[in-house]
Design an enzyme around this catalytic site. Structure first.
Site, mmCIF file in Angstrom:
data_model
loop_
_atom_site.group_PDB
_atom_site.id
_atom_site.type_symbol
_atom_site.label_atom_id
_atom_site.label_comp_id
_atom_site.label_asym_id
_atom_site.label_seq_id
_atom_site.Cartn_x
_atom_site.Cartn_y
_atom_site.Cartn_z
ATOM 1 C CG ASP A 80 14.504 -0.993 4.785
ATOM 2 O OD1 ASP A 80 14.839 0.189 5.440
ATOM 3 O OD2 ASP A 80 14.524 -2.208 5.472
ATOM 4 N NE ARG B 299 -0.804 2.068 4.790
ATOM 5 C CZ ARG B 299 0.030 1.504 4.552
ATOM 6 N NH1 ARG B 299 1.266 1.883 3.963
ATOM 7 N NH2 ARG B 299 0.219 0.077 4.998
ATOM 8 C CG ASP C 128 6.833 2.630 0.350
ATOM 9 O OD1 ASP C 128 7.434 1.684 0.157
ATOM 10 O OD2 ASP C 128 6.036 2.421 1.334
ATOM 11 C CE LYS D 149 14.625 3.831 6.390
ATOM 12 N NZ LYS D 149 14.089 2.971 7.507
ATOM 13 C CE LYS E 73 -3.546 -1.898 3.040
ATOM 14 N NZ LYS E 73 -3.813 -1.948 4.653
#
Ligand code: XMP
Ligand code: MG
Length: 191
Positions: A118, A180, A115, A146, A58
């Protein structure tokens, strides 16, 4: 790409639950970066008649909604949900597609839109699964990267911001499904 060094000290968004730290990225900074990315993608795919943008649900939904409106070449949009089974609460071990896209991507140019990258297990796994469907090309666009947290070697094709190791929320990113809807991205100081 922008490197984050200074924090904005405005109060974060509309939450006042004491769990949010500083605003790391204001909505204005995000908008500027998303506009620039949309222009870059439009330039890179000028002439492409078969670009499919896939939103990784999401977390990417807010970024995706803003980015697609900055892209001026014809696109189709799809949504995918990946579930990870791993030893960490935030990042992926084994990745499985739990909601697949609806169309065949054979021969199409594809950009996976996420989004945050990582450990990079989610995107590397999705790329290898989707490549088996024989797209013409497949690239990745992330709002945030990241790189210090990598578990597998990976460099996104398009990145708006590189961030450090702190946990961040807002603009689609959540902690336990919360935050969010924050228009800015803020650090989470209490879990
Ligand atoms: P990978 O596979 O790259 O997974 O480890 C990326 C996913 O990890 C989550 N994630 C975060 N979510 N704030 C969040 O809200 C963070 O700082 C953060 N770091 C990683 C996120 O779900 C992302 O899609
Ligand atoms: Mg996510």
């Amino acid at each position: 790409m922008n490197n984050i060094s200074n924090n904005d000290s405005r109060p974060p968004g509309s939450y006042s639950d004491g769990n949010l730290g500083e605003v790391l990225l204001s909505k204005e900074a995000i908008r500027t970066a998303v506009e620039a990315l949309g222009k870059r993608i439009s330039d890179d795919y000028a002439g492409s008649r078969c670009l499919t943008l896939i939103c990784v649900l999401k977390g990417a939904v807010v970024f995706f909604s803003d980015l697609i409106r900055e892209i001026t070449v014809p696109v189709t949009i799809e949504f995918i949900t990946a579930k990870s089974y791993g030893n960490s609460s935030v990042s992926a071990g084994e990745v499985q597609i739990v909601k697949d896209i609806d169309t065949d991507i054979k021969g199409r140019d594809v950009i996976l839109i996420e989004d945050i990258s990582d450990t990079a297990r989610t995107l590397t796994s999705l790329i290898s699964k989707l490549k088996k469907r024989e797209p013409n090309s497949i690239k990745t666009a992330v709002l945030l990267d990241k790189p210090s947290r990598r578990e597998v070697s990976f460099v996104p094709d398009y990145t708006c911001f590189q961030v450090g190791n702190e946990f961040i929320v807002g603009y689609g990113l959540d902690f336990a499904e919360k935050y969010r809807n924050l228009p800015d991205i803020a650090t989470l100081i209490a879990y």
